[in-house]
Design an enzyme around this catalytic site. Structure first.
Site, short mmCIF file in Angstrom:
data_model
loop_
_atom_site.label_atom_id
_atom_site.label_comp_id
_atom_site.label_asym_id
_atom_site.label_seq_id
_atom_site.Cartn_x
_atom_site.Cartn_y
_atom_site.Cartn_z
N TYR A 191 -24.84 -7.76 9.49
CA TYR A 191 -23.86 -6.99 10.29
C TYR A 191 -24.52 -5.91 11.13
O TYR A 191 -23.84 -5.01 11.60
CB TYR A 191 -22.85 -6.28 9.38
CG TYR A 191 -22.32 -7.09 8.23
CD1 TYR A 191 -21.39 -8.10 8.44
CD2 TYR A 191 -22.72 -6.81 6.93
CE1 TYR A 191 -20.89 -8.83 7.37
CE2 TYR A 191 -22.22 -7.54 5.86
CZ TYR A 191 -21.31 -8.55 6.09
OH TYR A 191 -20.82 -9.26 5.03
N CYS A 222 -39.47 -14.71 5.20
CA CYS A 222 -39.93 -15.33 6.44
C CYS A 222 -38.80 -15.56 7.42
O CYS A 222 -38.39 -16.70 7.68
CB CYS A 222 -40.63 -16.64 6.11
SG CYS A 222 -42.02 -16.33 5.05
N GLU A 223 -38.26 -14.48 7.94
CA GLU A 223 -37.20 -14.49 8.95
C GLU A 223 -37.38 -13.22 9.77
O GLU A 223 -37.57 -12.15 9.19
CB GLU A 223 -35.81 -14.38 8.29
CG GLU A 223 -35.43 -15.48 7.36
CD GLU A 223 -34.65 -16.60 8.03
OE1 GLU A 223 -34.23 -16.45 9.19
OE2 GLU A 223 -34.50 -17.64 7.38
N GLU A 272 -6.51 -2.40 -3.11
CA GLU A 272 -7.69 -3.23 -3.47
C GLU A 272 -8.98 -2.65 -2.91
O GLU A 272 -9.72 -3.34 -2.21
CB GLU A 272 -7.50 -4.65 -2.91
CG GLU A 272 -6.24 -5.36 -3.34
CD GLU A 272 -6.02 -6.66 -2.57
OE1 GLU A 272 -6.78 -6.98 -1.64
OE2 GLU A 272 -5.04 -7.37 -2.89
N TYR A 289 -21.54 -4.56 -1.78
CA TYR A 289 -22.04 -5.70 -0.98
C TYR A 289 -23.56 -5.67 -0.87
O TYR A 289 -24.12 -6.08 0.14
CB TYR A 289 -21.35 -5.72 0.40
CG TYR A 289 -19.84 -5.69 0.28
CD1 TYR A 289 -19.16 -6.77 -0.25
CD2 TYR A 289 -19.11 -4.55 0.64
CE1 TYR A 289 -17.78 -6.74 -0.41
CE2 TYR A 289 -17.73 -4.51 0.50
CZ TYR A 289 -17.07 -5.61 -0.03
OH TYR A 289 -15.70 -5.58 -0.19
N GLY A 316 -10.24 -1.90 2.08
CA GLY A 316 -10.80 -1.75 3.43
C GLY A 316 -11.15 -0.36 3.89
O GLY A 316 -11.71 -0.20 4.97
N GLY A 360 -12.81 -1.60 -2.57
CA GLY A 360 -14.09 -2.02 -3.15
C GLY A 360 -15.16 -1.04 -2.73
O GLY A 360 -15.60 -0.18 -3.50
N ARG A 361 -15.54 -1.15 -1.45
CA ARG A 361 -16.62 -0.35 -0.90
C ARG A 361 -16.48 1.15 -1.22
O ARG A 361 -17.46 1.80 -1.59
CB ARG A 361 -16.65 -0.53 0.62
CG ARG A 361 -17.80 0.17 1.31
CD ARG A 361 -17.63 0.14 2.83
NE ARG A 361 -17.15 -1.10 3.33
CZ ARG A 361 -17.92 -2.08 3.84
NH1 ARG A 361 -19.21 -1.92 3.89
NH2 ARG A 361 -17.37 -3.18 4.29
N1 LLP Z 1 -9.15 -7.25 -0.62
C1 LLP Z 1 -9.46 -8.37 0.05
C2 LLP Z 1 -8.49 -9.46 0.12
C3 LLP Z 1 -10.73 -8.49 0.68
O1 LLP Z 1 -11.04 -9.59 1.34
C4 LLP Z 1 -11.66 -7.41 0.57
C5 LLP Z 1 -12.98 -7.50 1.19
C6 LLP Z 1 -11.27 -6.27 -0.15
C7 LLP Z 1 -10.01 -6.21 -0.74
C8 LLP Z 1 -12.18 -5.10 -0.34
O2 LLP Z 1 -12.48 -4.47 0.86
P1 LLP Z 1 -13.30 -3.08 0.85
O3 LLP Z 1 -12.38 -2.04 0.25
O4 LLP Z 1 -14.51 -3.26 0.04
O5 LLP Z 1 -13.58 -2.83 2.27
N2 LLP Z 1 -19.76 -7.97 3.04
C9 LLP Z 1 -19.12 -7.05 3.95
C10 LLP Z 1 -17.72 -6.71 3.51
C11 LLP Z 1 -16.84 -7.92 3.29
C12 LLP Z 1 -15.44 -7.57 2.81
C13 LLP Z 1 -14.70 -8.76 2.36
N3 LLP Z 1 -13.39 -8.50 1.85
C14 LLP Z 1 -19.99 -5.80 4.09
O6 LLP Z 1 -21.05 -5.74 3.47
O7 LLP Z 1 -19.65 -4.90 4.84
#
Ligand code: LLP
Length: 444
Positions: A345, A372-373, A302, A401, A261, A304-305
């Site tokens: 978003y 087409c949106e 965990e 993402y 997150g 990601g981003r």
């Molecule tokens: N762990 C869990 C259980 C999660 O649900 C998520 C993301 C992460 C880790 C990774 O979170 P990060 O470090 O990437 O923030 N599509 C949206 C983001 C959706 C995130 C869903 N869960 C966007 O483009 O902003």
């Protein structure tokens, strides 16, 4: 484009001594390059829309996490959903990453990309199915992050059926507010995620009676794109207090999973990822160090981003520039099916022309796709250097993402993907063909 101006404090680590800029995209001879490779050359070779990623930037971001938490046992379980490209998973797996998965499909990706990392997998998600649980049990993953009591019963039943013991953590909902977009906030009671932290102790007590379940950890994840570090500390503190109770109850809790997150800066203001990680690590360490947890308690994260977003961008070509009354539209060959974040978003992505303009002429326009949106836009009323049909533009910070949320809406083939690695552009996913798109369909 923002550059890190502040020297990172982590540079004592040799892997971090060559601190790259926040984004790997920079002008050279008036043309945007990614780690030395010209984007206009890539567009000619591979066509557009095209995702371009920097392997160095991904490795650098991963290493920032590794170094910041080096003083305690930890595993960085990269969230596969952010960008699930096999080549990126392999790169991270080889560097020692674990993976946070949310489906049987993501498990198969990890297996294919880098099999030894299966033992470093944590499995989250509110709707796990039998085939997914079975596959993960057989793969002997590290931890199931269980999100309901019903799921825990199913896990026990499947473990018994396979004669295996399932290590699990309850994903607790700490009721902590994280200031982010409502669609990506998860840590409040009103959200579907996790189990009320106050109900957890009783569930662990029941679970411990099953010989098929090993209550091995507690996990939490409060949302995504969170810029302040305090909510992470608050959620972790609540988890620690639960772990202390669980240990009193005799459970052998060895893992604390603090989720992902951590947010990035999508605008062009200065942003130093090294400093941001440092703040995050300090905030977590403060609650971890002064706590009842012993130094051996294994920390799982965990992210990601933070690891992939700024390492990637979406390259697209301008098809038309059109005026409707007072409004100007720049229509690109990428659409919302290729990058849905602005539509879903209202997310901001910086946009750069690939050729640096020689004049200061600008236009104010909506940058839109061909879908087409009316929601098919990348930016509204954006001031850009004047662009014309045929020009290339780059949508920044699209490494997370972006590709993983693409679709074939309007029967549009998904983009190709290129990874710049060791000064070479490697095609890591070819562009889809019409044949690929139509293959699963039947005309009975
Ligand atoms: N762990 C869990 C259980 C999660 O649900 C998520 C993301 C992460 C880790 C990774 O979170 P990060 O470090 O990437 O923030 N599509 C949206 C983001 C959706 C995130 C869903 N869960 C966007 O483009 O902003």
């Amino acid at each position: 484009m923002s550059k890190s101006r502040v020297a990172p404090r982590l540079s004592a680590d040799p892997a971090l001594s060559q601190t790259p800029a926040t984004r790997p995209f920079a002008y050279r001879n008036r043309t945007l390059h990614c780690d030395g490779i010209s984007l206009s050359t890539l567009a000619v070779e591979h066509g557009t829309p095209l995702y371009v990623y920097s392997a160095d930037q991904i490795a650098y971001r991963f290493q920032l996490f590794q170094s910041a938490f080096a003083s305690r046992p930890h595993t960085i379980c990269y969230a596969v959903k952010a960008n699930s490209s096999l080549a990126i998973l392999r790169l991270l797996g080889q560097k020692g990453a674990g993976f946070d998965i949310v489906s049987g499909g993501e498990l198969e990706r990890v297996r294919k990309a880098y099999k030894p990392a299966l033992q470093r997998v944590v499995f989250s998600g509110v709707g796990k199915q039998i085939w997914e649980i079975d596959a993960a049990l057989k793969a002997n993953i590290l931890l199931f992050n269980v999100e309901s009591e019903a799921e825990l019963h199913l896990l026990a039943a499947r473990a018994e059926a396979l004669n295996l013991r399932a290590r699990f953590a309850l994903r607790v909902n700490p009721d902590v507010f994280a200031d982010t977009h409502p669609y990506i906030s998860t840590g409040l009671r009103e959200h579907k995620f996790g189990i009320d932290i106050n109900a957890a102790r009783a569930i662990y007590r029941k679970a411990a009676k099953s010989k098929w379940l090993d209550p091995a950890g507690v996990s939490v994840h409060i949302g995504s794109q969170i810029r302040k570090v305090d909510p992470f500390a608050a959620a972790t503190a609540r988890v620690i207090s639960l772990i202390s109770d669980l240990r009193k109850d005799g459970h052998n809790i060895r893992y604390i999973d603090a989720g992902g997150g951590l947010g990035i800066e999508y605008s062009d203001s200065a942003f130093d990822p090294a400093q941001q990680i440092q703040k995050y690590a300090v905030a977590l360490s403060r609650v971890l160090s002064g706590s009842v947890l012993d130094p051996e308690t294994h920390l799982l994260l965990e992210p990601g981003r933070f690891i992939v977003a700024q390492a990637g961008a979406l390259l697209t070509r301008v098809l038309f520039v059109k005026k409707n009354g007072t409004k100007t539209f720049v229509i690109t060959d990428a659409g919302m099916n290729d990058l849905i974040r602005p539509a879903l978003y209202q997310a901001h992505h910086e946009i750069l022309p690939v050729q640096q303009p020689r004049t200061r002429a600008t236009l104010t326009a909506d940058i839109v796709g061909p879908v087409c949106e009316s929601g098919d836009f990348f930016a509204r009323d954006r001031v850009l250097p004047t662009v014309k049909p045929g020009d290339l533009i780059l949508l920044l910070d699209a490494g997370a993402y972006g590709m993983s949320l693409t679709s074939n809406y309007n029967t549009r083939p998904r983009p190709a993907e290129v990874l710049i690695d060791g000064g070479e552009a490697k095609l890591i996913r070819r562009r889809e063909t019409m044949k690929d798109l139509l293959a699963p369909e039947l005309l009975p």
